[in-house]
Design an enzyme around this catalytic site. Structure first.
Site, PDB file in Angstrom:
ATOM      1  N   LYS A  91      26.548  53.579  15.661  1.00  0.00           N
ATOM      2  CA  LYS A  91      26.172  54.777  16.424  1.00  0.00           C
ATOM      3  C   LYS A  91      25.007  55.475  15.750  1.00  0.00           C
ATOM      4  O   LYS A  91      24.748  55.319  14.550  1.00  0.00           O
ATOM      5  CB  LYS A  91      27.359  55.741  16.561  1.00  0.00           C
ATOM      6  N   ASP A 123      35.122  59.789  12.911  1.00  0.00           N
ATOM      7  CA  ASP A 123      34.193  59.070  13.793  1.00  0.00           C
ATOM      8  C   ASP A 123      34.871  57.954  14.573  1.00  0.00           C
ATOM      9  O   ASP A 123      34.279  57.401  15.506  1.00  0.00           O
ATOM     10  CB  ASP A 123      33.043  58.462  12.972  1.00  0.00           C
TER      11      ASP A 123
END
Length: 290
Positions: A10, A137
């Site tokens: 990401k 996350d």
């Protein structure tokens, strides 16, 4: 029996820290985007008991401290599975300690693989609940795509997907400790606040140039990354619409409309940056490989 997953990295199109929470975590506001750089995580049932971890990269711990081990342990606890024997193999392509959530992606890939392997049929929300026990996350890395992330990073809201583009990732040959990065925020604070509303409007209008104008990361205000200025300059000189650091760093990414421009920038960056990848946006966090 085994299940193989692709676990995507990401980037943070925008990252702001809004303060310290009463639980000791930081209140975050992030626009996050999955990109095509991916690790391959293979989970296989094996004879005997316990959880084994293997990895193709030296220096990655393959013991109980690895995120994939912790995710597997929490998965079995959640499902009240007491007898198991598995090996988790990580083939890393996402640079380590880079601000790209490589470890969290591996944890997400492990949970998705275990859900498939054991036929537990858990929903994405349930997998996120398990993952959050290990890392903030991981829920995003399970769901992926383009998301607004708030709270610790686990409160995810849908936003419009990023338009087709090419994203160059460049990681200098240093690592940044996420814990030390947040400690620096606690010590120094921030001198300005990213334009969160402006970024949300740009994302929702799917205006790539406006998104690139609003790229911002509060960590850049107090985390020093050698060559960051030079990396951004090379990206802009080769046609990047914008460039920014991802997460707590040190990876810098640039967004390009044109593939040739992205590849030209990558070629020039490889002359002085160790890890350089040309990627594209992807719409999910984990993909099961058939």
């Amino acid at each position: 029996m085994k299940v193989k997953t692709k676990a995507y990295a990401k980037i943070n199109l925008l990252l702001d820290i809004e303060g310290l929470r009463t639980d000791g975590y930081h209140e975050l506001f992030m626009i996050m985007q999955s990109v095509s750089a991916a690790d391959t995580v293979t989970v296989e049932k094996v004879r005997g008991g316990g959880i084994g971890v293997t990895c193709n990269v030296e220096g990655i711990p393959c013991d109980e401290s690895n995120i994939v081990y912790k995710c597997a342990r929490e998965f079995f606890r959640y499902n009240r599975i007491t007898r198991y024997g598995i090996n988790i193999d990580i083939n890393k392509r996402i640079p380590h300690a880079a601000g790209l959530a490589g470890g969290s992606a591996d944890g997400a890939g492990t949970l998705v693989a275990l859900n498939e392997l054991y036929g537990t049929e858990l929903s994405a929300d349930e997998l996120c609940e398990i993952g959050l026990k290990v890392g903030s996350d991981i829920p995003f890395c399970i769901v992926g795509g383009t998301k607004l992330a708030q709270g610790r990073g686990e409160v995810l809201s849908k936003v419009k997907p990023l338009r087709k583009c090419y994203i160059v990732l460049a990681k200098p040959e240093i690592s940044v400790s996420t814990g030390k990065a947040y400690a620096a925020f606690d010590e120094f604070g921030k001198s300005r606040t990213p334009d969160k509303l402006g970024m949300l409007c740009a994302v929702q209008s799917r205006d790539l140039r406006a998104v690139c104008d609003k790229l911002d990361n509060v960590f850049e205000q107090f985390i020093e990354v050698p060559a960051r200025v030079d990396i951004k300059q090379v990206m802009r000189d080769n046609g990047a619409l914008g460039a920014c650091m991802s997460g707590s760093g040190p990876t810098v990414f640039g967004i390009f409309e044109n593939k040739d421009d992205a590849e030209n920038a990558a070629a020039e960056l490889k002359t002085f940056v160790k890890d350089v990848l040309v990627t594209t946006p992807v719409s999910k966090g984990v993909k099961i490989c058939k």
